[in-house]
Design an enzyme around this catalytic site. Structure first.
Site, PDB file in Angstrom:
ATOM      1  CB  THR A  13      -0.915   0.004   1.252  1.00  0.00           C
ATOM      2  OG1 THR A  13      -1.660  -1.210   1.258  1.00  0.00           O
ATOM      3  CG2 THR A  13      -1.861   1.189   1.248  1.00  0.00           C
ATOM      4  CB  VAL A  14       3.012   2.844   2.605  1.00  0.00           C
ATOM      5  CG1 VAL A  14       3.731   4.183   2.744  1.00  0.00           C
ATOM      6  CG2 VAL A  14       1.895   2.736   3.634  1.00  0.00           C
ATOM      7  CE  LYS A 205      -0.201   5.396  13.712  1.00  0.00           C
ATOM      8  NZ  LYS A 205      -1.550   5.256  13.186  1.00  0.00           N
TER       9      LYS A 205
END
Ligand code: NDP
Ligand code: HSE
Length: 433
Positions: A13-14, A205
């Site tokens: 995807t990325v 994160k």
């Protein structure tokens, strides 16, 4: 130097988005840097993925070693995910004196000290803008734009998958599993979506952000993490009725009176007037408070192919400029060390307002018993709802409290759960003002 030579491992995807932007903006980047950025090699186990990508002259293979062993490559982009192969790949690339760009928040949050120490030892840098907040420039804002501030509070919606699920459950009444599947189809979810819905991805994160603002290493495994799997349609409906919305929040509070940092991830009820309450779908937002700047809100798409690739590309330009300028370690990361670990506040020490949903038998003295136990723990009730129209055997009683200690709430719930009028586990959601 004639070019900046890049090797990409992982073109899913990325990675696919990175290939597309490098191709589309090739001429623009050459003009900016006065040097070309050459995507020299791409490795992905799924070679078929590469057929549909504008790979230009890149040499494609299924083996990451082809990238690592190419001495002409200055920068390796790791976009395979996970912490087993990715960890080995990143360490080997750094040891081969290649700069590394990654979007892998799990790797940084869990193995940060080992990786940053390895980068420092080998005199190269690790870039990770895409690891936090997808397309939003969170890392750059904290490390550069807001460097003049002591950032003492962060409240953030930082997982696109969870925000997408909660939004769709709220606005369309869709079931959890159906919306999770849509998030996976859109490329938002992690390979193991339990990381998203269990809160682990937000935890990774928030650990990275907490490390950046505290100037030490915040260990991921000490963060209190609660996901969204226990949030029911009923909670969402009661929240709406009371003027609130439910979001998965990452929270960091730095209190100048003690040295302990409150870092946690939990579902939270936000009043509909709250600035984060209208952040919907895959959008993320980071609300920071600095002592000089006051409040700052970053808002943007937190997941998906092109937003995340946008952040990876910002690292590509950063590393290229640093290499060209001969300043290869422009921003040191030596604070990210296991000898510089930050103490975290235990969840029992926090205070909050609380939403409590009890499932009880509809009989005399139940409300009185609940309020008596809450009162004993010094918990003051702000409002109570009990609706008609349920069976006598099982009715919901909703209580919102004033500020109370987590320790008191936990003790009260534990005592109430033992009574014979409780029919199911009590739901507790913290309210963020
Ligand atoms: P994908 O699963 O879409 O892509 C990863 C690719 O790497 C797959 O094609 C995979 O093949 C390949 N791969 C895995 N292991 C190897 C290996 N040993 N050698 C060569 N290729 C390999 O993942 P994403 O692009 O979604 O995510 C990549 C990283 O970006 C992760 O760290 C993720 O957390 C992070 N990220 C993702 C975001 C998103 O919105 N998707 C947003 C922000 C960060 P195979 O499928 O066969 O394993
Ligand atoms: N799975 C992550 C999310 C990807 O949904 O936010 C972005 O880090």
């Amino acid at each position: 130097m004639e070019e900046i030579s890049i090797g990409l491992v992982g073109a899913g995807t990325v990675g696919g988005g990175v290939v597309k932007i490098l191709h589309k903006r090739k001429d623009f980047f050459r003009k900016k840097l006065k040097l070309p950025i050459k995507l020299a090699r791409i490795a992905d186990k799924q070679l078929s993925l590469l057929q549909d990508l504008p790979t230009d002259d890149a040499i494609c293979s299924a083996d990451a070693q082809d990238v690592l062993q190419d001495e002409s490559i200055n920068v390796v982009i790791e976009l395979v995910g996970g912490t087993t192969f990715a960890r080995k790949l990143v360490i080997e690339a750094l040891e081969r004196k290649k700069h590394v760009i990654t979007a892998n928040k799990a790797l940084i949050a869990e193995y940060g000290p080992e990786i940053f120490e390895c980068a420092e030892k080998n005199n190269v840098s690790l870039y990770f803008e895409a690891a936090v907040g997808g397309g939003m420039p969170v890392i750059k804002s904290i490390r550069e734009g807001l460097v003049g501030n002591d950032i003492f509070s962060i409240k953030t919606i930082i997982n696109g998958t969870c925000n997408y699920i909660l939004t769709r459950m709220t606005t369309e009444g869709l079931p959890f599993d159906t919306v999770l599947k849509q998030a996976q189809q859109n490329g938002y979810a992690e390979a193991d979506p339990a990381l998203d819905i269990g809160g682990g991805d937000s935890g990774h994160k928030i650990a990275i952000m907490a490390s950046l603002i505290s100037g030490g290493y915040v260990p991921f495994n000490q963060i209190n993490i609660e996901g969204i799997t226990s949030i029911s349609k009923e909670d969402i409906e009661f929240a709406c009725e009371l003027g609130y919305t439910i979001k998965l929040l990452g929270i960091i509070n730095k209190n100048s009176e003690d040295n302990e940092l409150d870092v946690r991830v939990n579902p939270a009820m936000l009043h509909t007037d709250h600035i984060l309450a209208s952040v919907s779908d895959v959008y993320n937002a980071v609300l920071l408070q600095g002592d000089a700047v006051g409040q700052i809100l970053l808002y943007g798409k937190g997941a998906g192919q092109m937003p995340t690739a946008s952040a990876v590309i910002s690292d590509v330009l950063d590393v290229s400029r640093n290499i060209i300028g001969g300043n290869e370690i422009r921003i040191p990361t030596d604070h990210y060390s296991s000898s510089n670990m930050i103490d975290l506040k235990s969840i029992n020490e926090i205070t909050s307002r609380y939403y409590l949903r009890f499932t009880v038998k509809d009989k005399p003295y139940v409300l009185a018993s609940i309020s008596s136990v809450l009162g004993k723990q010094n918990i003051s009730i702000a409002s109570v709802i009990q609706k008609e129209g349920y069976s006598d055997n099982s009715v919901p009683v909703i209580i919102l409290t004033h500020q109370a200690s987590e320790k008191g709430i936990r003790a009260a719930l534990s005592e109430i759960e033992k009574t014979d009028f409780i029919k199911a586990k009590t739901q507790m959601i913290r309210i963020e003002d």
